[in-house]
Scaffold this motif. Structure first.
Motif, PDB file in Angstrom:
ATOM      1  N   ASP A  96       0.824  -1.195  -0.403  1.00 29.35           N
ATOM      2  CA  ASP A  96       0.025   0.350   0.013  1.00 29.35           C
ATOM      3  C   ASP A  96       0.545   1.222  -0.275  1.00 29.35           C
ATOM      4  O   ASP A  96       1.428   1.569   0.702  1.00 29.35           O
ATOM      5  CB  ASP A  96      -0.562  -0.199   1.369  1.00 29.35           C
ATOM      6  CG  ASP A  96      -1.963   0.931   1.273  1.00 29.35           C
ATOM      7  OD1 ASP A  96      -1.400   2.476   1.276  1.00 29.35           O
ATOM      8  OD2 ASP A  96      -2.823   1.125   1.390  1.00 29.35           O
ATOM      9  N   THR A  97       0.989   2.055  -0.637  1.00 27.16           N
ATOM     10  CA  THR A  97       1.604   3.312  -1.011  1.00 27.16           C
ATOM     11  C   THR A  97       1.843   4.713  -0.180  1.00 27.16           C
ATOM     12  O   THR A  97       2.392   5.388   0.178  1.00 27.16           O
ATOM     13  CB  THR A  97       1.218   3.772  -2.127  1.00 27.16           C
ATOM     14  OG1 THR A  97       0.292   4.271  -2.700  1.00 27.16           O
ATOM     15  CG2 THR A  97       1.456   3.017  -3.757  1.00 27.16           C
ATOM     16  N   ALA A  98       0.414   4.080   0.470  1.00 33.56           N
ATOM     17  CA  ALA A  98       0.289   5.323   1.686  1.00 33.56           C
ATOM     18  C   ALA A  98       0.095   4.738   2.898  1.00 33.56           C
ATOM     19  O   ALA A  98       1.174   5.627   3.490  1.00 33.56           O
ATOM     20  CB  ALA A  98      -1.687   5.480   1.565  1.00 33.56           C
ATOM     21  N   THR A  99       0.220   3.462   3.091  1.00 30.82           N
ATOM     22  CA  THR A  99       0.975   2.975   4.847  1.00 30.82           C
ATOM     23  C   THR A  99       1.976   2.137   4.857  1.00 30.82           C
ATOM     24  O   THR A  99       2.743   2.312   5.871  1.00 30.82           O
ATOM     25  CB  THR A  99      -0.658   2.158   5.169  1.00 30.82           C
ATOM     26  OG1 THR A  99      -0.583   1.226   4.591  1.00 30.82           O
ATOM     27  CG2 THR A  99      -1.724   2.894   4.695  1.00 30.82           C
ATOM     28  N   GLU A 100       2.653   1.572   3.657  1.00 29.73           N
ATOM     29  CA  GLU A 100       3.680   0.747   3.129  1.00 29.73           C
ATOM     30  C   GLU A 100       3.191  -0.465   3.809  1.00 29.73           C
ATOM     31  O   GLU A 100       4.629  -1.384   4.111  1.00 29.73           O
ATOM     32  CB  GLU A 100       4.934   1.793   3.471  1.00 29.73           C
ATOM     33  CG  GLU A 100       5.478   2.765   3.577  1.00 29.73           C
ATOM     34  CD  GLU A 100       6.832   3.184   3.988  1.00 29.73           C
ATOM     35  OE1 GLU A 100       7.265   2.885   5.022  1.00 29.73           O
ATOM     36  OE2 GLU A 100       6.884   4.070   2.993  1.00 29.73           O
TER      37      GLU A 100
END
Length: 219
Positions: free
Chosen positions: A169-173
């Motif tokens: 997830d690019t927002a939460t990693e």
């Protein structure tokens, strides 16, 4: 049209069904050899609600052709016409598109060389995966990114079907392993975007220069 240009997806009606149809049209055109296309953000006719406009704008930011447009007698399509919250959400989406511009240019070059579209169905690398073939509400942007737009009103969490492999997830990693269906946050300010483990994505850095963004594989 396949070789020298592209197209928009026609006068899609304003409304949530029109938003969903926009994605289907871009995917279908790509599979038919027209890699460069996109919808009229907000729909061609009518007056989209702020929520509908924002979700359409967020989808459009990850499509090849990105424009707001409407009939002369339809409602306005400038982001600031929908209030300060919608304007901020649009700003975030536009900033991410600008950050990904080198990646989009790379995909344009690959489309010219190979015919592979920018926007690909999630079964692109696994056509024998039946659940992936039934997925019509998400797409791959190249091989590196999986984009899961919000296509229904009032949604702030949504299920996403992942192809095989590890995805971040690019927002939460946070990492997820596919094949699987996961539920991800989709607040008004963004839609879920996942990066394939091992991918290297060219992006525009804060100073405007080219950087490479690497999604590492953690075993």
């Amino acid at each position: 049209m396949q070789r020298y240009g592209g197209t928009w997806s026609g006068d899609v009606a304003t409304g949530w069904p029109g938003l969903r149809a926009s994605l289907s049209l871009v995917l279908g055109l790509g599979l038919c050899g027209v890699p460069y296309s996109g919808p009229d953000i907000g729909g061609f006719d009518g007056n989209p609600s702020p929520e509908l406009f924002v979700r359409w704008f967020q989808l459009g930011a990850f499509l090849p052709l990105f424009r707001t447009h409407a009939a002369i007698d339809a409602g306005r399509r400038e982001p600031w016409e929908f209030g300060p919250q919608a304007l901020e959400c649009a700003r975030v989406a536009l900033a991410e598109r600008e950050r990904l511009r080198p990646y989009l240019v790379t995909l344009a070059h690959l489309a010219r060389l190979t015919g592979a579209p920018y926007v690909r169905p999630v079964w692109w690398g696994a056509p024998d995966d039946r659940p992936l073939r039934d997925c019509e509400d998400a797409f791959l942007l190249g091989d590196a990114l999986l984009v899961a737009p919000v296509l229904e009103p009032g949604v702030e969490r949504r299920a996403v079907r992942l192809p095989r492999g590890r995805w971040y997830d690019t927002a939460t990693e946070r990492a997820y392993d596919g094949p699987a269906t996961v539920t991800l946050d989709a607040p008004p300010a963004r839609i879920p975007v996942l990066a394939r483990a091992g991918s290297v994505i060219p992006v525009r850095g804060p100073d405007g220069g080219l950087e490479l963004e690497v999604s590492l594989i953690h075993l």
